[in-house]
Design a protein around this motif. Structure first.
Motif, PDB file in Angstrom:
ATOM      1  N   GLY A  21      38.462  30.590  43.646  1.00  0.00           N
ATOM      2  CA  GLY A  21      37.123  31.185  43.718  1.00  0.00           C
ATOM      3  C   GLY A  21      37.118  32.703  43.772  1.00  0.00           C
ATOM      4  N   LEU A  22      38.004  33.342  43.028  1.00  0.00           N
ATOM      5  CA  LEU A  22      38.168  34.786  43.096  1.00  0.00           C
ATOM      6  C   LEU A  22      37.301  35.532  42.092  1.00  0.00           C
ATOM      7  CD1 LEU A  22      42.057  34.871  43.344  1.00  0.00           C
ATOM      8  CD2 LEU A  22      40.388  34.956  45.206  1.00  0.00           C
ATOM      9  N   ALA A  23      37.138  36.813  42.369  1.00  0.00           N
ATOM     10  CA  ALA A  23      36.560  37.763  41.427  1.00  0.00           C
ATOM     11  C   ALA A  23      37.722  38.604  40.925  1.00  0.00           C
ATOM     12  CB  ALA A  23      35.531  38.645  42.124  1.00  0.00           C
ATOM     13  N   ALA A  24      37.943  38.634  39.621  1.00  0.00           N
ATOM     14  CA  ALA A  24      39.067  39.375  39.065  1.00  0.00           C
ATOM     15  C   ALA A  24      38.583  40.399  38.049  1.00  0.00           C
ATOM     16  CB  ALA A  24      40.050  38.411  38.395  1.00  0.00           C
ATOM     17  N   GLY A  75      28.110  46.338  41.621  1.00  0.00           N
ATOM     18  CA  GLY A  75      26.956  45.555  41.182  1.00  0.00           C
ATOM     19  C   GLY A  75      27.341  44.138  40.781  1.00  0.00           C
ATOM     20  N   ILE A  76      28.427  44.002  40.052  1.00  0.00           N
ATOM     21  CA  ILE A  76      28.883  42.666  39.648  1.00  0.00           C
ATOM     22  C   ILE A  76      29.316  41.864  40.869  1.00  0.00           C
ATOM     23  CG2 ILE A  76      30.716  41.431  38.411  1.00  0.00           C
ATOM     24  CD1 ILE A  76      30.450  43.514  36.187  1.00  0.00           C
ATOM     25  N   LEU A  77      30.031  42.505  41.784  1.00  0.00           N
ATOM     26  CA  LEU A  77      30.466  41.793  42.995  1.00  0.00           C
ATOM     27  C   LEU A  77      29.279  41.314  43.826  1.00  0.00           C
ATOM     28  CD1 LEU A  77      33.485  44.016  44.061  1.00  0.00           C
ATOM     29  CD2 LEU A  77      33.583  41.620  43.310  1.00  0.00           C
ATOM     30  N   GLU A  78      28.221  42.093  43.850  1.00  0.00           N
ATOM     31  CA  GLU A  78      27.037  41.727  44.631  1.00  0.00           C
ATOM     32  C   GLU A  78      26.168  40.667  43.952  1.00  0.00           C
ATOM     33  OE1 GLU A  78      26.304  45.894  47.056  1.00  0.00           O
ATOM     34  OE2 GLU A  78      25.151  45.532  45.221  1.00  0.00           O
ATOM     35  N   ASN A  79      26.203  40.614  42.639  1.00  0.00           N
ATOM     36  CA  ASN A  79      25.244  39.775  41.916  1.00  0.00           C
ATOM     37  C   ASN A  79      25.822  38.613  41.128  1.00  0.00           C
ATOM     38  OD1 ASN A  79      22.805  41.334  42.544  1.00  0.00           O
ATOM     39  ND2 ASN A  79      23.844  42.944  41.410  1.00  0.00           N
ATOM     40  N   GLN A  80      27.119  38.589  40.933  1.00  0.00           N
ATOM     41  CA  GLN A  80      27.712  37.558  40.084  1.00  0.00           C
ATOM     42  C   GLN A  80      28.350  36.460  40.944  1.00  0.00           C
ATOM     43  OE1 GLN A  80      27.511  37.321  36.715  1.00  0.00           O
ATOM     44  NE2 GLN A  80      28.481  35.352  36.988  1.00  0.00           N
ATOM     45  N   ARG A  81      28.025  35.249  40.623  1.00  0.00           N
ATOM     46  CA  ARG A  81      28.615  34.107  41.324  1.00  0.00           C
ATOM     47  C   ARG A  81      30.106  34.003  40.986  1.00  0.00           C
ATOM     48  NH1 ARG A  81      26.553  27.896  40.658  1.00  0.00           N
ATOM     49  NH2 ARG A  81      28.207  26.980  41.911  1.00  0.00           N
ATOM     50  N   ARG A  82      30.913  33.764  42.011  1.00  0.00           N
ATOM     51  CA  ARG A  82      32.357  33.605  41.829  1.00  0.00           C
ATOM     52  C   ARG A  82      32.689  32.159  41.548  1.00  0.00           C
ATOM     53  NH1 ARG A  82      31.293  37.492  45.232  1.00  0.00           N
ATOM     54  NH2 ARG A  82      32.508  39.378  45.374  1.00  0.00           N
ATOM     55  N   LEU A 135      31.438  41.321  31.963  1.00  0.00           N
ATOM     56  CA  LEU A 135      31.776  39.994  32.452  1.00  0.00           C
ATOM     57  C   LEU A 135      32.445  39.243  31.310  1.00  0.00           C
ATOM     58  CD1 LEU A 135      31.595  38.116  34.874  1.00  0.00           C
ATOM     59  CD2 LEU A 135      29.419  37.300  33.954  1.00  0.00           C
ATOM     60  N   TRP A 136      33.623  38.748  31.559  1.00  0.00           N
ATOM     61  CA  TRP A 136      34.431  38.121  30.517  1.00  0.00           C
ATOM     62  C   TRP A 136      34.289  36.604  30.585  1.00  0.00           C
ATOM     63  CZ3 TRP A 136      40.234  39.808  30.036  1.00  0.00           C
ATOM     64  CH2 TRP A 136      40.820  39.190  28.927  1.00  0.00           C
TER      65      TRP A 136
END
Length: 81
Positions: free
Chosen positions: A10-13, A39-46, A60-61
Motif C-alpha cells: 500500500g505504498l506511494a512511490a 498534493g498527490i500524497l494528500e489527494n491520491q489513494r494509495r 500519476l503513472w
C-alpha cells in the motif's frame, strides 16, 4: 517484482525519470516538484506510482487499481482521428 511489492504494501512511490542524472540534478528535480508531490500524497489513494521529470513535472503513472494511466493515455493518443 518492485511494482507488486509497492501494491502489496500500500505504498506511494515516486520515481525519477532521468537515469543518468547526478545527485544534485535529482535533488533539483525533487525541489521543483515538491508542492506537486505533496498534493498527490494528500489527494491520491494509495497504493500508486508516480514519476518525476527532470523539469519537476509529476505524473500519476499507476493508480491504486493498478491501471497504467500513462500507457492508457498513450494508447488513446495513438488512435486515428
Amino acid at each position: 517484482m518492485e511494482r507488486q511489492a509497492i501494491f502489496n504494501h500500500g505504498l506511494a512511490a515516486f520515481f525519477l525519470l532521468k537515469a543518468e542524472a547526478t545527485g544534485e540534478e535529482n535533488a533539483q528535480s525533487i525541489i521543483k516538484a515538491i508542492s506537486k508531490i505533496i498534493g498527490i500524497l494528500e489527494n491520491q489513494r494509495r497504493p500508486f506510482i508516480a514519476r518525476i521529470t527532470s523539469e519537476g513535472k509529476v505524473e500519476l503513472w499507476v493508480n491504486h487499481k493498478g491501471i497504467d494511466l500513462l500507457n492508457k493515455l498513450r494508447a488513446r493518443d495513438d488512435l486515428p482521428t
